[in-house]
Enzyme design. Structure first.
Site, PDB file in Angstrom:
ATOM      1  N   GLY A  14       0.840  -1.207   0.000  1.00 48.91           N
ATOM      2  CA  GLY A  14       0.000   0.000   0.000  1.00 48.91           C
ATOM      3  C   GLY A  14       0.870   1.249   0.000  1.00 48.91           C
ATOM      4  O   GLY A  14       1.925   1.268   0.630  1.00 48.91           O
ATOM      5  N   ARG A  17       0.908  -5.021  -5.222  1.00 45.80           N
ATOM      6  CA  ARG A  17       1.030  -6.069  -4.198  1.00 45.80           C
ATOM      7  C   ARG A  17       1.460  -7.392  -4.837  1.00 45.80           C
ATOM      8  O   ARG A  17       1.121  -8.467  -4.353  1.00 45.80           O
ATOM      9  CB  ARG A  17      -0.293  -6.223  -3.449  1.00 45.80           C
ATOM     10  CG  ARG A  17      -0.668  -4.994  -2.623  1.00 45.80           C
ATOM     11  CD  ARG A  17      -1.826  -5.286  -1.691  1.00 45.80           C
ATOM     12  NE  ARG A  17      -2.344  -4.092  -1.033  1.00 45.80           N
ATOM     13  CZ  ARG A  17      -1.884  -3.608   0.104  1.00 45.80           C
ATOM     14  NH1 ARG A  17      -0.882  -4.202   0.712  1.00 45.80           N
ATOM     15  NH2 ARG A  17      -2.440  -2.537   0.639  1.00 45.80           N
ATOM     16  N   THR A  33       4.886   1.781   6.479  1.00 43.89           N
ATOM     17  CA  THR A  33       3.467   1.427   6.588  1.00 43.89           C
ATOM     18  C   THR A  33       2.779   2.396   7.529  1.00 43.89           C
ATOM     19  O   THR A  33       3.302   2.724   8.599  1.00 43.89           O
ATOM     20  CB  THR A  33       3.189  -0.009   7.088  1.00 43.89           C
ATOM     21  OG1 THR A  33       1.803  -0.103   7.438  1.00 43.89           O
ATOM     22  CG2 THR A  33       3.998  -0.402   8.297  1.00 43.89           C
ATOM     23  N   ASP A  70       0.377   1.568   9.153  1.00 46.36           N
ATOM     24  CA  ASP A  70      -0.121   0.748  10.273  1.00 46.36           C
ATOM     25  C   ASP A  70       0.858   0.646  11.440  1.00 46.36           C
ATOM     26  O   ASP A  70       0.472   0.227  12.531  1.00 46.36           O
ATOM     27  CB  ASP A  70      -0.438  -0.678   9.780  1.00 46.36           C
ATOM     28  CG  ASP A  70      -1.570  -0.702   8.766  1.00 46.36           C
ATOM     29  OD1 ASP A  70      -2.294   0.291   8.668  1.00 46.36           O
ATOM     30  OD2 ASP A  70      -1.708  -1.720   8.063  1.00 46.36           O
ATOM     31  N   ASP A  82       3.119  -1.497  12.065  1.00 48.25           N
ATOM     32  CA  ASP A  82       3.105  -2.837  12.659  1.00 48.25           C
ATOM     33  C   ASP A  82       4.346  -3.672  12.341  1.00 48.25           C
ATOM     34  O   ASP A  82       4.321  -4.899  12.469  1.00 48.25           O
ATOM     35  CB  ASP A  82       1.827  -3.597  12.234  1.00 48.25           C
ATOM     36  CG  ASP A  82       1.717  -3.753  10.725  1.00 48.25           C
ATOM     37  OD1 ASP A  82       2.578  -3.219   9.997  1.00 48.25           O
ATOM     38  OD2 ASP A  82       0.753  -4.407  10.275  1.00 48.25           O
ATOM     39  N   ARG A  89     -25.649  12.422  19.006  1.00 53.81           N
ATOM     40  CA  ARG A  89     -25.507  11.099  18.390  1.00 53.81           C
ATOM     41  C   ARG A  89     -24.266  10.356  18.887  1.00 53.81           C
ATOM     42  O   ARG A  89     -23.347  10.962  19.433  1.00 53.81           O
ATOM     43  CB  ARG A  89     -25.338  11.253  16.866  1.00 53.81           C
ATOM     44  CG  ARG A  89     -26.601  11.603  16.142  1.00 53.81           C
ATOM     45  CD  ARG A  89     -26.283  11.895  14.680  1.00 53.81           C
ATOM     46  NE  ARG A  89     -27.505  12.092  13.924  1.00 53.81           N
ATOM     47  CZ  ARG A  89     -27.569  12.744  12.772  1.00 53.81           C
ATOM     48  NH1 ARG A  89     -26.495  13.308  12.258  1.00 53.81           N
ATOM     49  NH2 ARG A  89     -28.713  12.856  12.138  1.00 53.81           N
ATOM     50  N   MET A 126      -7.857   2.456   9.551  1.00 52.74           N
ATOM     51  CA  MET A 126      -7.112   1.292   9.067  1.00 52.74           C
ATOM     52  C   MET A 126      -6.335   0.639  10.203  1.00 52.74           C
ATOM     53  O   MET A 126      -6.141   1.236  11.265  1.00 52.74           O
ATOM     54  CB  MET A 126      -6.194   1.688   7.924  1.00 52.74           C
ATOM     55  CG  MET A 126      -6.933   1.830   6.596  1.00 52.74           C
ATOM     56  SD  MET A 126      -5.817   2.082   5.219  1.00 52.74           S
ATOM     57  CE  MET A 126      -6.964   1.979   3.847  1.00 52.74           C
ATOM     58  N   ARG A 184      -4.926  -3.563  10.206  1.00 51.06           N
ATOM     59  CA  ARG A 184      -5.389  -4.918   9.869  1.00 51.06           C
ATOM     60  C   ARG A 184      -5.252  -5.862  11.068  1.00 51.06           C
ATOM     61  O   ARG A 184      -6.249  -6.362  11.580  1.00 51.06           O
ATOM     62  CB  ARG A 184      -4.532  -5.362   8.690  1.00 51.06           C
ATOM     63  CG  ARG A 184      -4.644  -6.723   8.233  1.00 51.06           C
ATOM     64  CD  ARG A 184      -3.917  -6.845   6.923  1.00 51.06           C
ATOM     65  NE  ARG A 184      -4.668  -6.219   5.863  1.00 51.06           N
ATOM     66  CZ  ARG A 184      -5.703  -6.799   5.263  1.00 51.06           C
ATOM     67  NH1 ARG A 184      -6.083  -8.008   5.601  1.00 51.06           N
ATOM     68  NH2 ARG A 184      -6.353  -6.188   4.300  1.00 51.06           N
TER      69      ARG A 184
END
Ligand code: F6P
Length: 344
Positions: free
Chosen positions: A10, A72, A125, A127, A129, A162, A169, A171
């Protein structure tokens, strides 16, 4: 020496700043030539490349995406592709390959390095991770965008009394949700590392409603999070990429529907999706990416192959690629117990 560069997986804010740092340091300090392979491992397999000069990268520090393109493609799925990589690196007179990517791209780099190819890695990344590094570039930009979104949703949630559920994101690791949830003052943050009970979630949200209460609530949910009442992750469809990653997404909508059904509170959901990856890198990511790129040139000069540039404290160091890709860096128990305090 001729150095090949590829960006895989990504896209991520800071990729161009890494390429810039590597090319500037490589050309100016060591006199290297650079070839950019297009679209990740696909470009090396199919021999799609372009030269990379100082002029090409000079203005790239603040540009999002990747000027080399990405994909990918997983060459490990086919031994013929691996042979093609070896042949194309030789044909292009590439002495060293710099792979900029996350666990999938660097997992391939780890295996190819094990086969004797001269490869170095740079940890990308949003993420965050990847193991063996304190931070990947792109994460700071992603949490800045996610936090701004949560900040903005406070006022509309408050106006309508509300519950607003924000899906971010992440994973297998909930770093983006964790940081955006804490920084954005979320009332509940759901991580992939620990399934959430709907009963606990609804109880926490209901405590925000009533006389003298704020009468609105915000939930941040990682795309890989699970509600205990459901089996497994929420996926968009059955498809998966060449690395076997299924397309996650939709947990925010399911959580919102479950909250509304269980509590009667009017609830909406927002999916931030690729907004977290697009656009300009944050100043911190521009600096980190530049440091990674400049350090990568030094790793090549010192022959540190099979290694990855990593942030340790405030220093950039070389660590074995295998250490970075062996295990996903997930949110640890210490963080989770602090989060439980904030979720309560
Ligand atoms: O870059 C990592 C990541 O952002 C994951 O968090 C997410 O699941 C995935 O990419 C989605 O990427 P794409 O839609 O490009 O396949």
């Amino acid at each position: 020496m001729r150095i090949g560069i590829l960006t895989g997986g990504g896209d991520c804010p800071g990729l161009n700043a890494v390429i810039r740092g590597l090319v500037l340091a490589g050309v100016k300090r060591y006199g290297y030539d650079f070839t950019g392979f297009l679209d990740g491992w696909k470009g090396v397999v199919e021999n799609l490349s372009r030269p990379l000069t100082v002029e090409d990268v000079r203005d790239q520090v603040a540009v999002g995406g990747t000027l080399l393109g990405t994909s990918r493609t997983n060459p490990l799925n086919d031994p013929a592709m691996v042979e093609q990589i070896k042949a194309n690196l030789t044909a292009n007179h590439i002495d060293v390959l710099a792979a900029i990517g996350g666990d999938d791209t660097l997992g391939v780099a780890t295996r190819l390095a094990g086969m004797g190819l001269s490869i170095i890695g740079i940890p990308k990344t949003i993420d965050n991770d990847l193991s063996a590094t304190d931070a990947t570039f792109g994460f700071d930009t992603a949490i800045t965008i996610a936090t701004e979104a949560v900040d903005r949703l406070h006022t509309t949630a408050a106006s309508h009394h509300r519950v607003l559920v924000v899906e971010v994101m992440g994973r297998h690791a909930g770093w983006i949700a964790l940081y955006a949830g804490i920084a954005g003052g979320a009332d509940y943050t759901m991580l992939p590392e620990k399934p959430t009970s709907l009963v606990d979630l609804c109880a926490a949200l209901q405590r925000e409603y009533g006389p003298g209460r704020k009468n609105y609530a915000l939930v941040v949910v990682s795309e890989g999070a699970e509600l205990l009442q459901q089996e497994g992750h929420t996926t968009q469809d059955e498809s998966s990429d060449a690395f076997g990653n299924v397309r996650l997404g939709g947990i925010g909508h399911r959580v919102a529907a479950a909250i509304e059904k269980a509590t009667g509170l009017e609830t909406r959901d927002v999916v931030l999706g690729h907004l977290q990856r697009g656009g300009v890198p944050s100043p911190a990511d521009r600096v980190l990416s530049t440091r990674y790129g400049v350090f990568a040139a030094r790793m090549i000069h010192e022959g540190q192959f099979g290694q990855m540039a990593a942030l340790r404290g405030n220093r950039i160091v070389a660590v074995p690629l295998a250490e970075a890709t062996g295990e996903t860096k997930t949110v640890g128990e210490d963080w989770i117990s602090d989060l439980e305090l904030l979720n309560a």
